[in-house]
Scaffold this active site. Structure first.
Site, mmCIF file in Angstrom:
data_model
loop_
_atom_site.group_PDB
_atom_site.id
_atom_site.type_symbol
_atom_site.label_atom_id
_atom_site.label_comp_id
_atom_site.label_asym_id
_atom_site.label_seq_id
_atom_site.Cartn_x
_atom_site.Cartn_y
_atom_site.Cartn_z
ATOM 1 N N SER A 74 6.928 6.857 12.361
ATOM 2 C CA SER A 74 6.792 5.730 12.490
ATOM 3 C C SER A 74 7.764 4.802 12.612
ATOM 4 O O SER A 74 8.849 5.022 13.861
ATOM 5 C CB SER A 74 7.365 5.839 10.880
ATOM 6 O OG SER A 74 8.588 5.430 10.058
ATOM 7 N N ARG B 137 9.254 2.658 10.723
ATOM 8 C CA ARG B 137 10.902 2.586 10.126
ATOM 9 C C ARG B 137 11.712 2.080 10.708
ATOM 10 O O ARG B 137 12.703 3.107 11.005
ATOM 11 C CB ARG B 137 10.481 3.248 9.228
ATOM 12 C CG ARG B 137 11.232 4.238 9.147
ATOM 13 C CD ARG B 137 10.833 5.642 8.189
ATOM 14 N NE ARG B 137 9.749 5.815 7.612
ATOM 15 C CZ ARG B 137 9.347 6.921 7.278
ATOM 16 N NH1 ARG B 137 9.818 8.477 6.840
ATOM 17 N NH2 ARG B 137 7.902 7.206 7.261
ATOM 18 N N ARG C 155 -0.016 12.702 10.325
ATOM 19 C CA ARG C 155 0.879 13.117 10.183
ATOM 20 C C ARG C 155 1.793 14.168 9.568
ATOM 21 O O ARG C 155 0.742 14.233 8.467
ATOM 22 C CB ARG C 155 2.226 12.434 10.287
ATOM 23 C CG ARG C 155 2.261 10.995 11.465
ATOM 24 C CD ARG C 155 3.378 9.757 11.514
ATOM 25 N NE ARG C 155 3.274 9.096 12.606
ATOM 26 C CZ ARG C 155 4.183 7.862 12.620
ATOM 27 N NH1 ARG C 155 4.232 7.941 11.836
ATOM 28 N NH2 ARG C 155 3.664 7.657 13.432
ATOM 29 N N ASP D 184 4.307 -1.306 10.740
ATOM 30 C CA ASP D 184 4.106 -0.076 10.681
ATOM 31 C C ASP D 184 3.131 0.815 12.185
ATOM 32 O O ASP D 184 2.452 0.460 12.918
ATOM 33 C CB ASP D 184 2.797 -0.213 9.636
ATOM 34 C CG ASP D 184 2.294 1.126 9.265
ATOM 35 O OD1 ASP D 184 3.016 1.481 7.842
ATOM 36 O OD2 ASP D 184 2.254 1.881 10.140
ATOM 37 N N ASP E 85 0.950 -1.268 -0.146
ATOM 38 C CA ASP E 85 0.202 -0.390 0.205
ATOM 39 C C ASP E 85 0.639 1.084 -0.083
ATOM 40 O O ASP E 85 0.171 2.389 -0.130
ATOM 41 C CB ASP E 85 -0.860 -0.157 1.086
ATOM 42 C CG ASP E 85 0.094 0.300 2.015
ATOM 43 O OD1 ASP E 85 1.204 -0.553 2.662
ATOM 44 O OD2 ASP E 85 -0.564 -0.391 3.490
ATOM 45 N N HIS E 86 2.289 1.283 0.570
ATOM 46 C CA HIS E 86 3.495 1.904 0.335
ATOM 47 C C HIS E 86 3.270 2.859 -1.300
ATOM 48 O O HIS E 86 3.194 4.101 -0.838
ATOM 49 C CB HIS E 86 4.197 1.948 1.456
ATOM 50 C CG HIS E 86 2.917 2.532 3.232
ATOM 51 N ND1 HIS E 86 2.712 1.450 3.699
ATOM 52 C CD2 HIS E 86 4.139 3.008 3.873
ATOM 53 C CE1 HIS E 86 2.418 2.250 4.472
ATOM 54 N NE2 HIS E 86 2.806 3.241 4.679
#
Ligand code: MIC
Ligand code: SF4
Length: 665
Positions: A548, A550, A390, A121, A65-66
């Site tokens: 995030s 990440r 965000r 996520d 989805d990213h």
């Protein structure tokens, strides 16, 4: 003594530790995992490195989805191929690009009340709207959960958020969480779970609850959760999943570590101003401010309820004031990214799609899109009003843009008027969205794992490049302070998102070149400097690494030779990621010592006797020849010290997992 919902789930899943003591280390069993493509490639490369034949969870899902947009180059398509084949081989469901945003889809199709979910996520807590204990983590921790390892965390404090009253017209769930952010700030949730209770709970549907839980991530919370009740049953039934429902509520005599009360009927439309989600003011205070863009979507506000509301506002406007009043204002570029294909089907089937098209909205993919700077970047110095979660500097893709965060109602009103507008001032009658009795379910892009995994070949094109784990930690860490940054540094500062950098997520040598690139104008090229100096240190302020999950914000510094980060405090997920990749998260014993260190100083840190909570001496050598000692401390558990000493978690745990599963070396 009665238990709250959080305690019930944790107690049920406890593998290690004492759940009765907030702050003490615990480990819990993970029932479900989710990944998205931008973090998933690494998660599955870690999983492959553990050499385990099949995931050990009840359910694991890999969503794309990213990274759905790319200007030239095969990187995204290569990642998607890898993800699809790796999922088929190791027993993982795969949701192809176009299917929708991971959190929205997980809520619709997979989440189960009372279960634990670990996702790579930070907005994984969205599933708390269904009564799941859903936590965001780095890809490595998710890979370990897929390998059947428990998830380690500190027992959070449970904050009971008592909801009373009922939301007024044109005020919605987003305003509730913005109100909490206004009160508590982006640091207000550190080490805490926000559990909602009280009579106001039953007035909120599952997607509304999910919006609130989603943006609990911006409070820095471990997660947020609602009980599972009749609303939950109705949602699951409409998804054809009523068999997954179970009631889950706090006991009548349950207690909380803290209680916050919110009267829903007192909340008004709120908006977070640039550049932090906690910079919240009532919409009326900035009403009339001219803006350039309106974007509606993201895992916070892209559900059936939210998009239907926007459409119905335009429809009523048209009916009441004529077609000209129901148009997106001339100065505004407006876009919608639906949360899932299922939501989009509803908009089409119920005529709302046509209303929105007529109004002048652009329809983007069912994906994260503009939320992570994948298209729809604002103009230079532009102002963008978004229903997202965000608004960090640069995240939209435009470095000097100003992003405002608000509800779908406020976004719709702003799109109509061309200036920030309180939706209550449009002269519309109250709109009640009734949830469908049966949702349209289209799973044509969701694939079950292969029946014959041995025949599946995992496709790994050359743009996918893993990294060598770090060797065990030496006794002394020595090097230069490569960068010194302030408070609330986000992982978007450390490794930015956006259409240029996101496609490199599966290629560590390439993406690491963008580490701290957002500071390049003031501070030079971090990656180059780090590589020339053979690594070194990062100095940060409070809440270092917020935002995030990440893990590239830890892997890239590791790849560039960063040995430790010295900060006043750390955000939870980033702290865990640093440890997983062998970077020590040191805390200044005396916060004033932060001011004594500058970029270019040399640090010598003796870590031979690194112990949980112990004091570590750090010699600071100034370029002038001046030398002094400061004290560092840590909040590490013994297990985390051992992981750091091993050079990271892959070295520490790989062998242990293989032994447990009886896999030969
Ligand atoms: C985000 O919203 O920042 C992201 C992109 O979804 C991240 C994950 C990532 O960086 O891949 C998150 O929230 O964890
Ligand atoms: Fe995607 Fe934005 Fe949600 Fe992150 S916050 S998962 S980028 S929609």
């Amino acid at each position: 003594m009665g238990l709250n919902v959080t305690q019930k789930i944790i107690k049920n899943h406890l593998v290690e530790g004492d759940w009765t003591k907030p702050g003490s280390p615990i480990a819990i069993r993970i029932d479900q995992t989710l990944t998205q493509d931008a973090t998933g490639t690494m998660a599955y490369l870690h999983f492959e490195a553990m050499r385990i034949p099949k995931v050990q969870t009840e359910l694991s899902v890999s969503y794309v989805d990213h990274n759905t947009l790319q200007a030239g180059g095969p990187e995204n398509a290569n990642d998607h191929l890898f993800l699809q084949t790796v999922a088929a081989k190791y027993g993982i469901y795969f949701s192809k690009a176009g299917s929708g945003i991971c959190h929205q889809l997980h809520l619709e199709r997979f989440g189960i009340p009372g279960k634990t979910l670990l996702g790579s996520d930070s907005h994984t807590p969205t599933a708390g709207g269904l009564g799941m204990l859903a936590i965001g983590a780095g890809g490595m921790d998710v890979a370990l959960a897929m390998a059947g390892e428990p998830f380690y965390l500190k027992m959070p404090k449970v904050v009971g958020v008592k909801l009373v009253g009922k939301l007024r017209p044109f005020v919605s769930a987003k305003d509730v969480i913005l109100e909490l952010l206004r009160r508590l700030s982006v640091k207000g949730g550190l080490g805490k779970v926000f559990e909602y209770f009280g009579p106001g709970v039953k007035t909120l549907t599952v997607p509304e609850r999910a919006t609130i839980c989603n943006m609990g991530a911006e409070l820095g919370a471990t997660t947020s959760i609602f009980p599972s009740d009749e609303q939950t049953y109705a949602f699951l039934k409409a998804q054809g999943r009523e068999r997954e429902w179970r009631r889950l509520e706090a006991d009548p005599d349950a207690t909380y570590d803290e209680i916050i009360e919110i009267d829903l009927s007192e909340i008004e439309p709120l908006i977070a101003c640039p550049h932090s989600p906690d910079n919240v003011v009532p919409v009326r205070e900035i009403e009339g401010l001219e803006v350039d863009q309106v974007a509606i979507g993201s895992c916070t506000n892209s559900s059936y309820r939210d998009l239907k509301m926007v459409a119905q506002m335009f429809k009523q406007m048209e009916e009441k004031y004529g077609p000209k009043a129901a148009l997106v204002a001339r100065n505004i570029s407006a876009a919608i990214s639906p949360g899932s294909k299922n939501v989009l089907h509803h908009l089409v089937a119920e005529g709302d799609y046509a209303v929105l098209l007529r109004a002048g909205f652009r329809f983007l993919e069912c994906a994260c899109g503009p939320c992570i700077g994948m298209g729809f970047a604002p103009p230079s110095k532009g102002k963008s009003v978004r229903t997202f979660n965000r608004n960090f500097e640069g995240r939209s893709g435009t470095k000097d843009a100003e992003v405002y965060l608000c509800s779908p109602e406020t976004a719709a009103a702003t799109a109509m008027k061309g200036v920030i507008t309180d939706p209550r001032n449009l002269g519309l009658d109250e709109i009640k969205i009734t949830m469908p009795e049966k949702f349209i379910v289209d799973e044509s892009l969701i694939y079950a794992p292969a029946a014959n995994p041995d025949e599946v070949e995992v496709i790994k094109k050359p743009t996918i490049r893993y990294f060598e784990p770090r060797p065990p930690m030496p006794d002394v860490l020595e090097g230069e302070v490569l960068i010194k940054v302030g408070d609330n540094i986000t992982t978007d500062h450390i490794i930015p998102g956006g259409a240029k950098i996101l496609p490199l997520r599966s290629n560590i040598p390439a993406i690491s070149q963008y580490t701290f690139s957002i500071f390049e104008d003031e501070k030079g090229n971090f990656a180059k400097k780090a590589q020339e100096k053979g690594g070194g240190f990062i100095v940060g302020g409070e809440n270092y690494g917020q935002g995030s999950s990440r893990e590239h914000a830890a892997i890239c510094p590791m790849y560039l030779g960063v040995k430790a980060v010295l900060a006043k405090s750390f955000a939870r997920i980033h702290r865990a990621n640093l440890i997983n990749f062998g970077i020590v998260p040191f805390i200044f014993k005396n916060k004033e010592d932060y001011d004594k260190i500058d970029e270019g100083d040399t640090l010598v840190i003796d870590v031979k006797d690194l112990t949980p909570g112990g004091i570590t001496k750090c010699t600071v050598k100034k370029p002038s020849g001046e030398e002094f000692i400061i004290e560092l401390t840590n909040d590490l558990s013994q297990r985390e010290v051992d992981i750091l000493k091993a050079g990271g978690i892959l070295n520490y745990v790989g062998e242990k997992v293989r032994k447990r599963l009886g896999i030969q070396e």
